[in-house]
Scaffold this motif. Structure first.
Motif, PDB file in Angstrom:
ATOM      1  N   ALA A 132       0.663   5.746   0.048  1.00 21.20           N
ATOM      2  CA  ALA A 132       0.088   6.595  -0.135  1.00 21.20           C
ATOM      3  C   ALA A 132       0.252   7.819   0.472  1.00 21.20           C
ATOM      4  CB  ALA A 132      -1.443   6.526   1.567  1.00 21.20           C
ATOM      5  N   GLY A 187      -5.399   1.867  -8.322  1.00 20.91           N
ATOM      6  CA  GLY A 187      -4.873   3.779  -7.030  1.00 20.91           C
ATOM      7  C   GLY A 187      -5.802   4.511  -7.790  1.00 20.91           C
ATOM      8  N   ARG A 209       4.813  10.972   2.193  1.00 20.90           N
ATOM      9  CA  ARG A 209       4.269   9.611   1.340  1.00 20.90           C
ATOM     10  C   ARG A 209       4.488   8.323   2.734  1.00 20.90           C
ATOM     11  NH1 ARG A 209       2.262   9.987  -2.954  1.00 20.90           N
ATOM     12  NH2 ARG A 209       2.438   7.396  -3.263  1.00 20.90           N
ATOM     13  N   ASP A 242      -2.963  10.802  -3.262  1.00 22.40           N
ATOM     14  CA  ASP A 242      -3.051   9.154  -3.702  1.00 22.40           C
ATOM     15  C   ASP A 242      -2.955   8.095  -2.970  1.00 22.40           C
ATOM     16  OD1 ASP A 242      -0.589   8.876  -3.965  1.00 22.40           O
ATOM     17  OD2 ASP A 242      -0.020  10.669  -4.457  1.00 22.40           O
ATOM     18  N   LEU A 243      -3.268   7.488  -3.216  1.00 23.25           N
ATOM     19  CA  LEU A 243      -3.656   6.086  -2.974  1.00 23.25           C
ATOM     20  C   LEU A 243      -3.169   5.125  -4.019  1.00 23.25           C
ATOM     21  CD1 LEU A 243      -3.863   4.230   0.255  1.00 23.25           C
ATOM     22  CD2 LEU A 243      -6.254   4.851  -0.554  1.00 23.25           C
ATOM     23  N   ILE A 257       0.874  -1.047  -0.423  1.00 29.20           N
ATOM     24  CA  ILE A 257       0.066   0.262   0.082  1.00 29.20           C
ATOM     25  C   ILE A 257       1.187   0.940   0.153  1.00 29.20           C
ATOM     26  CG2 ILE A 257      -1.965   1.559   1.021  1.00 29.20           C
ATOM     27  CD1 ILE A 257      -2.577  -1.010   1.956  1.00 29.20           C
TER      28      ILE A 257
END
Length: 564
Positions: A46, A75, A560, A59-60, A44
């Motif tokens: 992000a 994403g 991040r 964002d992810l 993951i």
């Protein structure tokens, strides 16, 4: 500006003429944007970014491996820019009343992005990958006071531009036979944009759609491409044969007949031979293509690589290029937060010849430390060069451009670059000099220009802090404007300017969390000064600011977080 950059792993630049393999847009080289290809069992990522000029991004992305052969990634993100512009005013011609402009020089925009990818690796080693990217954008362009009506009061015109872009790609790569490899890339891309123009009453603040002809527009551009190449070798002989198909379709209310299309079908081959094993390699290539609108000649290329020692490489290449205008360059009016680019239906295709000579010398290499110098020279001879030229160079705040042809551009370009690392410092310093050989039919086209840049990265190991500096200085150079016949000419001089960005980064939680803080445009440079030239060439008269080029100085911070 319309890609989710957190999904980009790296960007590769292939320097030199690549028209044989890549076709129309590869006269000076190729830029490959390589998206991430996750292979870990689970991850993951992000992130978020804030910038003091009014930018808010986040964002992810998540990825999961299923079994030993399947990988799924998905994403998304949201980018928002609230707009920026200097405080400007406009004066009424009737009563000298001064009004503040409502619109921004850099327009507000909001983007929503999503991406998904699926990868399958067969027992034979062949890899099948499908990836899709989607972007929805809204740009708001508010107008200044249009007029004063004694019955309705003041009113203005506002534009709302909505864009949807979809990029879908299918690739298949792997070994074919004992020594051969196969690579294929296929895709479908859709660009759909609507423009809605409203009449806004500045007294009641009500608004309604503008009913004037041409005030509303819907445009769609779709591209289908298919590339495939087979590579193999037999002893000292290596070869690649491939095909390249590009189909472009356009629909717009502003296009004559509303619909247009351009289709391009090409085949190419590259053959290389080691004349002297590990020392001297010769490569030749040829591309043939059929275009439904323009006549495309055969495009040859020849490349020579000489490696006299392990530390020295010498290269020489010759290639011919051809560049047909795209449908977007011909017909699209592209508007985003800091561009207003109008298509030009009168564009002609480019024809060109290119020669490149380069040499690299690695001075030393000890563990992680090294120093390498690269010297490169280019000769370019281009007819009907397609370039961007300002539509209203006399307006210092205008960001309106159009595509235009330069009838003939011939230049010699030299670059010297030093790249190295010493202890915890990595550095890259370069200098470029351009001599443009004047076209007798174009005034002020014989000129020199230069540029220097430096990138410095230092890691303070004990606290684990990284320092990054980027600096560029652009020397004085001619300034171009569009002409009414679709051509462009050098009609001024743009003065020297320089730019610098600084940032500091540190990682926490066993390198899972990264924090970056920095300053963009340290010197707060916003637009180059442009001086108008006389038609006789060389002289100047008057001084004015050039078109807007850069956002002002800003402080940014980014964070991040990764789980693997």
């Amino acid at each position: 500006g319309q890609l989710l950059m957190s999904n980009v792993e790296r960007i590769e630049v292939i320097q030199g003429p690549m028209s044989v393999a890549y076709g129309s847009d590869a006269l000076a080289g190729v830029i490959n944007i390589i998206t991430r290809k996750e292979k870990k069992p689970f991850s993951i990522n992000a992130g978020g970014q804030y910038e003091s000029i009014g930018r808010y991004n986040f964002d992810l992305t998540a990825s999961k491996r299923i079994g030993s052969r399947h990988q799924v990634t998905a994403g998304g993100g949201r980018n928002q820019f609230v707009g920026w512009g200097p405080v400007t005013t406009m004066r009424s011609y009737d009563d000298d009343t001064i009004y503040h402009k409502r619109g921004y020089q850099f327009k507000p925009n909001e983007q929503y992005m999503a991406n998904a990818a699926y990868s399958y690796t067969a027992p034979s080693g062949f890899n099948l990958r499908f990836a899709s990217d989607y972007m929805h954008e809204k740009v708001t362009a508010k107008g200044g006071l249009a007029a004063w009506d004694p019955y309705q009061g003041a009113y203005t015109f506002d534009d709302y531009l909505r864009t949807r872009r979809s990029m879908n790609r299918l690739s298949l790569n792997g070994k074919l036979g004992k020594t051969g490899t196969w690579q294929s890339q296929n895709g479908y891309m859709l660009y759909y944009r609507t423009r809605n123009n409203y009449v806004k009453n500045m007294v009641t603040l009500s608004e309604e759609l503008n009913k004037a002809t041409g005030s509303q527009d819907t445009s769609s551009f779709s591209d289908v491409y298919a590339r495939g190449a087979y590579s193999n070798n037999h002893g000292r002989l290596e070869y690649t044969i491939g095909y390249d198909v590009n189909l472009q379709y356009a629909y717009s209310l502003k296009v004559n007949g509303k619909e247009k299309d351009i289709q391009d079908y090409a085949a190419y081959a590259n053959v290389s031979y080691n004349l002297v094993k590990d020392k001297l390699k010769l490569q030749g290539g040829l591309r043939g293509a059929y275009n439904t609108v323009y006549n495309i000649p055969l495009l040859p290329s020849i490349n020579l690589l000489y490696t006299p020692t392990e530390n020295v490489q010498l290269r020489a290449s010759y290639a011919e290029g051809y560049r047909a205008p795209t449908l977007k360059e011909l017909y699209l009016s592209f508007i985003d937060m800091n561009h207003e680019i109008v298509g030009n239906a009168n564009l002609k295709p480019e024809n060109s010849r290119h020669i490149q000579l380069s040499g690299s010398y690695q001075v030393y290499e000890e563990k992680n430390d090294y120093l390498q110098f690269t010297l490169t020279g280019f000769y370019n001879n281009v007819f009907n060069l397609i370039t961007l030229a300002p539509l209203r160079p006399e307006d210092p705040s205008s960001i309106e451009y159009t595509y235009a042809n330069v009838s003939h551009q011939e230049n010699v370009l030299g670059t010297l670059q030093a790249d190295g690392q010493y202890s915890n410092l990595h550095y890259q310093v370069g200098y470029t000099f351009l001599h443009n050989i004047g076209d007798p039919g174009m005034s002020n086209s014989n000129f020199n220009a230069s540029e220097a840049n430096a990138t410095l990265q230092y890691v303070w190991k004990k606290p684990g802090i990284g320092f990054n500096t980027f600096y560029k200085i652009s020397g004085k150079r001619p300034y171009m404007r569009a002409q009414i016949d679709g051509s462009a000419t050098f009609d001024g001089v743009q003065d020297m300017y320089h730019m610098m960005d600084l940032s500091i980064e540190k990682k926490f939680l066993e390198r899972k969390l990264q924090v970056i803080v920095g300053v963009k445009n340290v010197f707060d440079f916003q637009r180059p000064t442009v001086r108008n030239s006389t038609a006789g060439g060389g002289g100047t008269h008057g001084t004015s600011s050039g078109t807007a080029a850069f956002l002002p100085r800003s402080i940014f911070t980014a964070i991040r977080f990764s789980i693997n």
